[in-house]
Design an enzyme around this catalytic site. Structure first.
Site, PDB file in Angstrom:
ATOM      1  N   ASN A  88       1.325   0.730   1.785  1.00  0.00           N
ATOM      2  CA  ASN A  88      -0.072   1.164   1.776  1.00  0.00           C
ATOM      3  C   ASN A  88      -1.058   0.024   2.039  1.00  0.00           C
ATOM      4  OD1 ASN A  88       0.374   3.874   1.356  1.00  0.00           O
ATOM      5  ND2 ASN A  88       0.501   3.638  -0.867  1.00  0.00           N
ATOM      6  N   HIS A  89      -2.060   0.330   2.820  1.00  0.00           N
ATOM      7  CA  HIS A  89      -3.197  -0.572   3.017  1.00  0.00           C
ATOM      8  C   HIS A  89      -4.275  -0.206   1.993  1.00  0.00           C
ATOM      9  CE1 HIS A  89      -2.389  -1.798   7.475  1.00  0.00           C
ATOM     10  NE2 HIS A  89      -1.277  -1.781   6.755  1.00  0.00           N
ATOM     11  N   PRO A  90      -5.188  -1.125   1.706  1.00  0.00           N
ATOM     12  CA  PRO A  90      -6.270  -0.769   0.772  1.00  0.00           C
ATOM     13  C   PRO A  90      -7.141   0.329   1.390  1.00  0.00           C
ATOM     14  CG  PRO A  90      -6.685  -2.906   1.795  1.00  0.00           C
ATOM     15  CD  PRO A  90      -5.316  -2.494   2.219  1.00  0.00           C
ATOM     16  N   MET A  91      -7.468   1.345   0.600  1.00  0.00           N
ATOM     17  CA  MET A  91      -8.241   2.474   1.136  1.00  0.00           C
ATOM     18  C   MET A  91      -9.555   2.689   0.400  1.00  0.00           C
ATOM     19  SD  MET A  91      -5.366   5.370   1.953  1.00  0.00           S
ATOM     20  CE  MET A  91      -4.352   5.062   0.527  1.00  0.00           C
ATOM     21  N   THR A  96      -9.621  -0.577   6.194  1.00  0.00           N
ATOM     22  CA  THR A  96      -8.229  -0.580   5.725  1.00  0.00           C
ATOM     23  C   THR A  96      -7.486  -1.799   6.264  1.00  0.00           C
ATOM     24  OG1 THR A  96      -7.563   0.740   7.631  1.00  0.00           O
ATOM     25  CG2 THR A  96      -8.071   1.941   5.587  1.00  0.00           C
TER      26      THR A  96
END
Ligand SMILES: CC(C)(COP(=O)(O)OP(=O)(O)OC[C@H]1O[C@@H](n2cnc3c(N)ncnc32)[C@H](O)[C@@H]1OP(=O)(O)O)[C@@H](O)C(=O)NCCC(=O)NCCS
Length: 210
Positions: A88-91, A96
């Site tokens: 996961n990337h920061p959302m 992102t």
């Protein structure tokens, strides 16, 4: 007849003596600090043996916080893989783009939520299935080919589609509870093999007496 040998790397030998080099007992191939894999669980792939872990879970790094836990007698078909939390990337913000990973001083996203992925015993994962972060798949479940599994799967459910939903339950609730209690996969292999006719035919009475 010799018993199944959980120490093998290539457990399938054809009647003509040819050993299949594409079906692997994962436990004997993968040495990864974030993966726990039970005996007799296999995966079929056509990549290099040394790349098995990254083919199975491409974003599960040695430094990841999540784990991938796979029970016993799990059957994972070719093309299937696990996307785990580290993918996961920061959302929460505007972008992102994972800026932090491009500088050693800031590398890592330890503040992002993480969840283990857990696959129960005797789960069959069909061809080209994708299992998303943090999913838990109960024992005896079947994941249909080309499914994208985004939510937990109850034990002995058949799920399919994108997002995967329940196609049917393999047994009524009372029988499922009994099968989970029986947990045949924890029996010694001698007992499992002695009871194969009952396991294969679904003769629960015979299994109760085993
Ligand atoms: C999941 C599977 C086992 C279903 O078997 P089944 O219980 O006999 O199911 P059916 O074929 O009767 O189909 C039941 C329903 O599920 C749906 N379905 C079947 N496979 C599906 C799939 N891959 N994705 C989405 N839906 C699926 C069918 O369309 C049908 O829907 P309907 O009731 O609305 O008509 C089978 O379709 C499958 O995916 N097998 C995996 C094979 C594989 O990948 N092998 C790799 C080597 S191990």
């Amino acid at each position: 007849m010799p018993l199944l040998d959980p120490s093998l790397i290539f457990p399938v030998t054809h009647p003509d003596g040819r050993v299949s080099r594409t079906t692997l007992y994962l436990k004997n191939v993968i040495d990864h600090p974030r993966m726990d894999i039970g005996d007799y669980s296999y995966f079929t792939h056509y990549g290099k043996l040394a790349e098995t872990a990254e083919i199975l879970a491409p974003y599960l790094f040695e430094g990841s916080r999540e784990r991938l836990i796979i029970g016993k007698f799990v059957q994972i078909a070719r093309g299937s893989y696990f996307i785990t939390s580290s993918a996961n990337h920061p959302m929460a913000g505007i972008t992102t783009y994972p800026f932090r990973i491009f500088k050693p001083e800031t590398f890592g996203y330890n503040d992002l939520p993480t969840k283990d992925t857990i696959v129960g015993s005797d789960v069959w994962i069909g061809h080209d299935a994708v299992i998303m972060p943090g999913v838990q798949i109960g024992a005896g479940a079947i994941v249909a080919a080309a499914s994208v599994v985004t939510r937990n799967v109850p034990a002995y459910a058949v799920v399919g589609g994108n997002p995967a939903s329940i196609i049917r339950m393999r047994y009524p609730d009372t029988i499922i509870a009994e099968l989970l209690e029986l947990a045949w996969w924890d029996w010694p292999i001698e007992k499992i093999e002695a009871n194969l006719p009952a396991l294969e035919s679904g003769d629960l009475d015979a299994l109760r007496r085993a």
